[in-house]
Design a protein around this motif. Structure first.
Motif, PDB file in Angstrom:
ATOM      1  N   LEU A 153      56.682  -7.405  35.354  1.00 24.69           N
ATOM      2  CA  LEU A 153      57.227  -6.173  35.398  1.00 24.69           C
ATOM      3  C   LEU A 153      57.873  -5.327  34.270  1.00 24.69           C
ATOM      4  N   LEU A 154      58.719  -6.201  33.823  1.00 29.09           N
ATOM      5  CA  LEU A 154      59.223  -5.650  32.289  1.00 29.09           C
ATOM      6  C   LEU A 154      57.936  -5.515  31.243  1.00 29.09           C
ATOM      7  N   LEU A 155      57.219  -6.377  31.081  1.00 30.58           N
ATOM      8  CA  LEU A 155      56.099  -6.196  30.115  1.00 30.58           C
ATOM      9  C   LEU A 155      55.191  -5.029  30.598  1.00 30.58           C
ATOM     10  N   TYR A 156      55.130  -4.862  31.840  1.00 29.06           N
ATOM     11  CA  TYR A 156      54.226  -3.856  32.302  1.00 29.06           C
ATOM     12  C   TYR A 156      54.682  -2.217  31.896  1.00 29.06           C
ATOM     13  N   GLY A 157      56.265  -2.010  31.969  1.00 37.21           N
ATOM     14  CA  GLY A 157      56.759  -0.885  31.619  1.00 37.21           C
ATOM     15  C   GLY A 157      56.995  -0.864  30.114  1.00 37.21           C
ATOM     16  N   LEU A 158      56.962  -1.829  29.371  1.00 39.66           N
ATOM     17  CA  LEU A 158      56.809  -1.789  28.066  1.00 39.66           C
ATOM     18  C   LEU A 158      55.232  -1.462  27.311  1.00 39.66           C
ATOM     19  N   SER A 159      54.210  -1.898  28.285  1.00 40.92           N
ATOM     20  CA  SER A 159      52.993  -1.562  27.802  1.00 40.92           C
ATOM     21  C   SER A 159      52.659   0.276  28.255  1.00 40.92           C
ATOM     22  N   MET A 160      53.424   0.502  29.403  1.00 43.31           N
ATOM     23  CA  MET A 160      53.200   1.845  29.489  1.00 43.31           C
ATOM     24  C   MET A 160      54.052   2.669  28.294  1.00 43.31           C
TER      25      MET A 160
ATOM     26  N   GLY B 158      58.388  -8.376  45.829  1.00 46.18           N
ATOM     27  CA  GLY B 158      57.560  -7.745  44.383  1.00 46.18           C
ATOM     28  C   GLY B 158      56.940  -6.079  44.514  1.00 46.18           C
ATOM     29  N   THR B 159      57.105  -5.899  45.786  1.00 46.23           N
ATOM     30  CA  THR B 159      56.501  -4.249  45.995  1.00 46.23           C
ATOM     31  C   THR B 159      58.030  -3.454  45.709  1.00 46.23           C
ATOM     32  N   VAL B 160      59.100  -3.865  46.115  1.00 50.37           N
ATOM     33  CA  VAL B 160      60.239  -2.982  45.816  1.00 50.37           C
ATOM     34  C   VAL B 160      60.759  -3.218  44.530  1.00 50.37           C
ATOM     35  N   SER B 161      60.672  -4.508  43.771  1.00 50.61           N
ATOM     36  CA  SER B 161      60.971  -4.603  42.550  1.00 50.61           C
ATOM     37  C   SER B 161      60.078  -3.723  41.543  1.00 50.61           C
ATOM     38  N   ASN B 162      58.583  -3.607  41.864  1.00 49.76           N
ATOM     39  CA  ASN B 162      57.738  -2.961  41.210  1.00 49.76           C
ATOM     40  C   ASN B 162      58.243  -1.409  41.053  1.00 49.76           C
TER      41      ASN B 162
ATOM     42  N   VAL C  22      62.024  -1.810  38.856  1.00 52.05           N
ATOM     43  CA  VAL C  22      61.822  -2.339  37.492  1.00 52.05           C
ATOM     44  C   VAL C  22      61.041  -1.582  36.679  1.00 52.05           C
ATOM     45  N   ILE C  23      59.778  -1.074  36.863  1.00 56.29           N
ATOM     46  CA  ILE C  23      58.868  -0.695  35.813  1.00 56.29           C
ATOM     47  C   ILE C  23      59.560   0.767  35.237  1.00 56.29           C
ATOM     48  N   GLY C  24      60.174   1.316  36.269  1.00 60.10           N
ATOM     49  CA  GLY C  24      60.634   2.691  35.623  1.00 60.10           C
ATOM     50  C   GLY C  24      61.589   2.588  34.703  1.00 60.10           C
ATOM     51  N   VAL C  25      62.506   1.683  34.808  1.00 64.75           N
ATOM     52  CA  VAL C  25      63.561   1.410  34.109  1.00 64.75           C
ATOM     53  C   VAL C  25      63.196   0.833  32.777  1.00 64.75           C
ATOM     54  N   ALA C  26      62.317   0.024  32.740  1.00 67.45           N
ATOM     55  CA  ALA C  26      61.611  -0.788  31.649  1.00 67.45           C
ATOM     56  C   ALA C  26      60.952   0.290  30.847  1.00 67.45           C
ATOM     57  N   ILE C  27      60.316   1.149  31.361  1.00 70.82           N
ATOM     58  CA  ILE C  27      59.629   2.093  30.115  1.00 70.82           C
ATOM     59  C   ILE C  27      60.656   3.132  29.799  1.00 70.82           C
ATOM     60  N   ASP C  28      61.574   3.407  30.471  1.00 68.16           N
ATOM     61  CA  ASP C  28      62.653   4.366  29.655  1.00 68.16           C
ATOM     62  C   ASP C  28      63.454   3.530  28.639  1.00 68.16           C
ATOM     63  N   ALA C  29      63.698   2.072  28.951  1.00 65.36           N
ATOM     64  CA  ALA C  29      64.199   1.408  28.032  1.00 65.36           C
ATOM     65  C   ALA C  29      63.471   1.135  26.644  1.00 65.36           C
TER      66      ALA C  29
ATOM     67  N   VAL D 106      48.088  -8.623  30.942  1.00 67.49           N
ATOM     68  CA  VAL D 106      48.705  -9.946  30.979  1.00 67.49           C
ATOM     69  C   VAL D 106      50.047  -9.658  32.206  1.00 67.49           C
ATOM     70  N   ALA D 107      50.664  -8.286  31.851  1.00 63.09           N
ATOM     71  CA  ALA D 107      51.685  -8.281  32.861  1.00 63.09           C
ATOM     72  C   ALA D 107      51.087  -7.956  34.468  1.00 63.09           C
ATOM     73  N   THR D 108      49.961  -7.339  34.523  1.00 61.87           N
ATOM     74  CA  THR D 108      49.532  -7.420  35.866  1.00 61.87           C
ATOM     75  C   THR D 108      49.281  -8.521  36.525  1.00 61.87           C
ATOM     76  N   ALA D 109      48.449  -9.476  35.502  1.00 61.74           N
ATOM     77  CA  ALA D 109      48.227 -10.828  36.079  1.00 61.74           C
ATOM     78  C   ALA D 109      49.542 -11.597  36.454  1.00 61.74           C
TER      79      ALA D 109
END
Length: 220
Positions: A26-33, A86-90, A93-100, A127-130
């Protein structure tokens, strides 16, 4: 009479690994965004909507990622989908990660580095999605919306997914989101790349075994 041997009632479920893999993904997903945003060549389909909402109404892209994810999750109720951790974390976490990530990634103006950001973002997103899907702790809210609609309507995955993403892209573009070449590259490339990484990053599912197993059965 069979001789009985003691055996574990259930093999380890690797929960620590699954949780670690989920949150790293999830963190890497936010970074990729964020890499797509900084490329300024187009963003991922749902991010066209997030970016358009941010430009039109204020708040950050990450905040709108969380808000839209929560709204989509509410749409699971009539579809009778069941969220996991994983649904709730998605959603969160992703929103926080992309802003960071956007807070530390500088703007890039030369074309070659911007193209590099798109390539890096695409590979990292695959990779993040997998990683987060392979953790098997619940689908993302947008994935669950798609599968729920497929199950309730009987439509094809391709048709339902395409319809959802076309709708959110057009709405986001109308609100000022960035629709560009990178959006098309992502739409075409993400599926095959995830297909490559997912089998390698899926945590194996362990099945329960009997409490006692005959010795001659094990020998056989």
């Amino acid at each position: 009479m069979h001789q009985k041997l003691s055996a574990p009632r259930r093999l380890p479920r690797r929960l620590p690994r699954r949780l670690t893999q989920l949150y790293v993904g999830l963190l890497l997903y936010g970074l990729s965004m964020a890499l797509f945003v900084r490329s300024d060549l187009g963003v991922m389909p749902w991010d066209v909507l997030h970016q358009g909402l941010a430009r039109h109404f204020g708040l950050s892209i990450g905040a709108w990622t969380i808000i839209v994810g929560a709204v989509v999750l509410l749409g699971w109720i009539p579809l009778r989908e069941r969220p996991g951790i994983g649904t709730v974390s998605n959603v969160l976490v992703i929103g926080v990660a992309i802003d960071a990530a956007l807070a530390v990634l500088p703007e890039v103006h030369a074309l070659a580095p911007r193209v590099g950001l798109v390539v890096a973002g695409l590979l990292l997103n695959a990779v993040a999605t997998a990683l987060y899907i392979g953790a098997r702790l619940g689908p993302g809210p947008r994935d669950g919306l798609m599968t729920g609609l497929v199950r309730r309507t009987g439509g094809s995955v391709r048709l339902i997914r395409t319809g959802i993403e076309v709708a959110v892209v057009l709405i986001g573009w109308a609100l000022g989101g960035t629709l560009g070449l990178a959006t098309a590259v992502y739409a075409v490339g993400i599926g095959p790349l995830v297909q490559v990484f997912l089998p390698r990053l899926t945590v194996p599912e362990h099945r329960p075994v009997p409490a006692e197993v005959p010795a001659d059965t094990l020998a056989a």
